[in-house]
Design a protein around this motif. Structure first.
Motif, PDB file in Angstrom:
ATOM      1  N   PHE A  32      -0.165   4.032   0.741  1.00  0.00           N
ATOM      2  CA  PHE A  32      -0.624   4.844   1.873  1.00  0.00           C
ATOM      3  C   PHE A  32       0.135   4.478   3.154  1.00  0.00           C
ATOM      4  O   PHE A  32       0.528   5.353   3.911  1.00  0.00           O
ATOM      5  CB  PHE A  32      -2.134   4.663   2.077  1.00  0.00           C
TER       6      PHE A  32
ATOM      7  N   HIS B 233      -1.963  12.779  -4.354  1.00  0.00           N
ATOM      8  CA  HIS B 233      -2.799  11.830  -3.595  1.00  0.00           C
ATOM      9  C   HIS B 233      -4.133  11.584  -4.314  1.00  0.00           C
ATOM     10  O   HIS B 233      -4.573  10.450  -4.447  1.00  0.00           O
ATOM     11  CB  HIS B 233      -3.032  12.404  -2.197  1.00  0.00           C
TER      12      HIS B 233
ATOM     13  N   LYS C 152      -9.646  -8.653   8.052  1.00  0.00           N
ATOM     14  CA  LYS C 152      -9.111  -7.562   8.882  1.00  0.00           C
ATOM     15  C   LYS C 152      -9.118  -7.929  10.364  1.00  0.00           C
ATOM     16  O   LYS C 152     -10.052  -8.574  10.837  1.00  0.00           O
ATOM     17  CB  LYS C 152      -9.946  -6.303   8.652  1.00  0.00           C
TER      18      LYS C 152
ATOM     19  N   LYS D   2     -12.301   1.552   8.210  1.00  0.00           N
ATOM     20  CA  LYS D   2     -11.815   0.152   8.279  1.00  0.00           C
ATOM     21  C   LYS D   2     -10.666  -0.086   7.303  1.00  0.00           C
ATOM     22  O   LYS D   2     -10.587  -1.117   6.639  1.00  0.00           O
ATOM     23  CB  LYS D   2     -12.960  -0.831   8.010  1.00  0.00           C
ATOM     24  N   LYS D   3      -9.817   0.929   7.152  1.00  0.00           N
ATOM     25  CA  LYS D   3      -8.694   0.844   6.202  1.00  0.00           C
ATOM     26  C   LYS D   3      -7.376   1.060   6.911  1.00  0.00           C
ATOM     27  O   LYS D   3      -7.326   1.693   7.967  1.00  0.00           O
ATOM     28  CB  LYS D   3      -8.848   1.924   5.122  1.00  0.00           C
ATOM     29  N   ILE D   4      -6.316   0.559   6.259  1.00  0.00           N
ATOM     30  CA  ILE D   4      -4.978   0.921   6.700  1.00  0.00           C
ATOM     31  C   ILE D   4      -4.587   2.140   5.863  1.00  0.00           C
ATOM     32  O   ILE D   4      -5.174   2.347   4.780  1.00  0.00           O
ATOM     33  CB  ILE D   4      -3.968  -0.252   6.514  1.00  0.00           C
ATOM     34  N   PRO D   5      -3.636   2.967   6.270  1.00  0.00           N
ATOM     35  CA  PRO D   5      -2.848   2.832   7.485  1.00  0.00           C
ATOM     36  C   PRO D   5      -3.533   3.438   8.706  1.00  0.00           C
ATOM     37  O   PRO D   5      -4.348   4.341   8.582  1.00  0.00           O
ATOM     38  CB  PRO D   5      -1.591   3.650   7.140  1.00  0.00           C
TER      39      PRO D   5
ATOM     40  N   SER E 267       0.822  -1.214   0.000  1.00  0.00           N
ATOM     41  CA  SER E 267       0.000   0.000   0.000  1.00  0.00           C
ATOM     42  C   SER E 267       0.861   1.271   0.000  1.00  0.00           C
ATOM     43  O   SER E 267       1.646   1.482   0.928  1.00  0.00           O
ATOM     44  CB  SER E 267      -0.903   0.011   1.240  1.00  0.00           C
TER      45      SER E 267
ATOM     46  N   GLU F 292      -5.981   7.925   8.115  1.00  0.00           N
ATOM     47  CA  GLU F 292      -5.833   8.687   6.858  1.00  0.00           C
ATOM     48  C   GLU F 292      -4.369   9.135   6.694  1.00  0.00           C
ATOM     49  O   GLU F 292      -3.871   9.973   7.453  1.00  0.00           O
ATOM     50  CB  GLU F 292      -6.770   9.899   6.798  1.00  0.00           C
ATOM     51  N   SER F 293      -3.742   8.605   5.627  1.00  0.00           N
ATOM     52  CA  SER F 293      -2.292   8.789   5.489  1.00  0.00           C
ATOM     53  C   SER F 293      -1.837  10.254   5.539  1.00  0.00           C
ATOM     54  O   SER F 293      -0.849  10.563   6.214  1.00  0.00           O
ATOM     55  CB  SER F 293      -1.794   8.117   4.208  1.00  0.00           C
TER      56      SER F 293
ATOM     57  N   LEU G  29      -5.957  -7.679   4.464  1.00  0.00           N
ATOM     58  CA  LEU G  29      -7.132  -6.852   4.167  1.00  0.00           C
ATOM     59  C   LEU G  29      -8.361  -7.684   3.791  1.00  0.00           C
ATOM     60  O   LEU G  29      -9.475  -7.177   3.764  1.00  0.00           O
ATOM     61  CB  LEU G  29      -6.806  -5.818   3.083  1.00  0.00           C
TER      62      LEU G  29
HETATM   63  N1  GSH Z   1      -7.508   7.752   1.978  1.00  0.00           N
HETATM   64  C1  GSH Z   1      -6.862   6.648   2.666  1.00  0.00           C
HETATM   65  C2  GSH Z   1      -6.783   5.466   1.716  1.00  0.00           C
HETATM   66  C3  GSH Z   1      -6.330   4.210   2.439  1.00  0.00           C
HETATM   67  C4  GSH Z   1      -6.656   2.949   1.629  1.00  0.00           C
HETATM   68  O1  GSH Z   1      -7.285   3.006   0.563  1.00  0.00           O
HETATM   69  N2  GSH Z   1      -6.220   1.790   2.147  1.00  0.00           N
HETATM   70  C5  GSH Z   1      -6.516   0.536   1.488  1.00  0.00           C
HETATM   71  C6  GSH Z   1      -5.233  -0.253   1.212  1.00  0.00           C
HETATM   72  S1  GSH Z   1      -4.272   0.473  -0.051  1.00  0.00           S
HETATM   73  C7  GSH Z   1      -7.359  -0.332   2.429  1.00  0.00           C
HETATM   74  O2  GSH Z   1      -7.144  -0.392   3.613  1.00  0.00           O
HETATM   75  N3  GSH Z   1      -8.313  -1.040   1.850  1.00  0.00           N
HETATM   76  C8  GSH Z   1      -9.154  -1.954   2.568  1.00  0.00           C
HETATM   77  C9  GSH Z   1     -10.592  -1.813   2.209  1.00  0.00           C
HETATM   78  O3  GSH Z   1     -10.942  -0.936   1.405  1.00  0.00           O
HETATM   79  O4  GSH Z   1     -11.402  -2.570   2.724  1.00  0.00           O
HETATM   80  C10 GSH Z   1      -5.486   7.096   3.141  1.00  0.00           C
HETATM   81  O5  GSH Z   1      -4.911   8.011   2.520  1.00  0.00           O
HETATM   82  O6  GSH Z   1      -4.991   6.573   4.152  1.00  0.00           O
END
Ligand code: GSH
Length: 232
Positions: A17, A106, A42, A54-57, A15, A68-69, A39
Motif C-alpha cells: 500500500f 486491491h 506507531k 491508524k494505518k499506513i500509508p 507494505s 487510504e492508498s 507498526l
Molecule cells: N486499505 C488500506 C490498507 C492499509 C494497510 O492495511 N496498512 C497496513 C500495513 S500493510 C497497516 O498499516 N497496518 C497496521 C495495523 O493494522 O495496525 C490502504 O489501501 O491504504
C-alpha cells in the motif's frame, strides 16, 4: 510554487500500500520525504494523521493528511495532473475500466496473498487455486488494455493499473521461491506474466519494490511463525 510544497509519506517498507504511493510519486516526478513507521509501535504523528484506521500509508501534503492508498493515488493524479504521465485516461469509460481492475486487484489479491503466506500447508493449496482463478480473470481483463497480448510499458507511460499491479505482483517471487510454488504461471496466465515481468524491469519499480533478499527474510519470518504455531 511547487518548490515550496511539503510532501511526506508515512509508510512501511514491505507494505504494497505504501509502495504504490511512493511509485506514483516517482512516476509523476514529485519529490517527497519518506517516514518509516514501526507498526508495532506507531508514532504519535501516524495516530494524529490517521485517527480513522491508524494505518499506513498516509500522504501529508502541506500539513493536510490523505489516507487510504487508492484515494491517495487519485489525489496525486488530481493534484499533479500536469506532471509526468497521466495515471488515468480522460475518457469516462476508459477511466471507469481502469478503476474496476484497480479495485479488483486491491480487494481480491491482498488478503489471499497474506493468507497464502500465513496458512498451513494443507490449506495453502486451496488458497493457491483461488489465486490462480483470480489471475485467470485478471488475464482476461488485461486483454482489454493490451489487445495484442504485448505490453509496451515504460517509466513514461505507467498508469494507475500498472502502479497497483506492480505493488501487489512484483514482490511475489520471494513467496514463490520460499514455498516452492508457481503463483504467476506463464502457461496459465501469459498476459499477467508478461505484464509483471515488464513492470519488474522498470527503474521506478526497481527503486520502489523491496529488494528480493529483504522480502525473503520477511516471508520466511511468517513461514517460521506459522510452523511454530502449527507445532504448538
Ligand atoms: N486499505 C488500506 C490498507 C492499509 C494497510 O492495511 N496498512 C497496513 C500495513 S500493510 C497497516 O498499516 N497496518 C497496521 C495495523 O493494522 O495496525 C490502504 O489501501 O491504504
Amino acid at each position: 510554487m511547487e518548490g515550496e510544497e511539503s510532501i511526506v509519506v508515512y509508510g512501511m517498507w514491505a507494505s504494497p500500500f505504501s509502495n504504490r504511493v511512493e511509485l506514483a510519486l516517482k512516476v509523476k516526478g514529485i519529490p517527497y520525504v519518506y517516514v518509516e513507521e514501526d507498526l508495532l509501535n506507531k508514532s504519535q504523528m501516524l495516530l494524529k494523521y490517521n485517527p480513522v484506521y491508524k494505518k499506513i500509508p498516509v500522504l501529508v501534503h502541506n500539513g493536510k493528511p490523505i489516507i487510504e492508498s487508492l484515494i491517495i493515488l487519485e489525489y496525486i493524479e488530481d493534484t499533479w495532473r500536469n506532471s509526468g504521465p497521466k495515471l488515468l485516461p480522460d475518457d469516462p469509460l476508459q477511466k471507469a475500466l481502469v478503476r474496476i481492475w484497480v479495485d479488483f486487484i486491491h480487494h481480491q489479491f491482498n488478503e489471499n496473498m497474506k493468507t497464502l503466506v500465513k496458512t498451513e500447508r494443507e490449506t495453502q493449496k486451496k488458497v493457491l487455486d483461488k489465486i490462480h482463478e483470480l489471475l485467470k480473470v485478471l488475464d482476461e481483463g488485461l486483454k482489454g488494455f493490451y489487445p495484442n497480448g504485448t505490453t509496451n510499458i515504460c517509466n513514461e507511460n505507467l498508469g494507475l493499473l500498472d502502479i497497483v499491479g506492480a505493488s501487489v505482483f512484483c514482490p511475489i517471487k520471494a513467496t514463490e521461491d520460499l514455498f516452492g510454488l508457481k503463483i504467476i504461471d506463464p502457461e496459465k496466465t501469459p498476459l499477467v506474466y508478461s505484464w509483471v515481468e515488464s513492470l519488474k524491469g522498470l527503474s521506478h519499480v526497481k527503486e520502489t519494490i523491496p529488494p528480493y533478499d529483504k522480502l525473503l527474510q520477511i516471508v520466511s519470518y511468517y513461514k517460521q511463525k506459522n510452523l511454530n504455531f502449527s507445532a504448538a
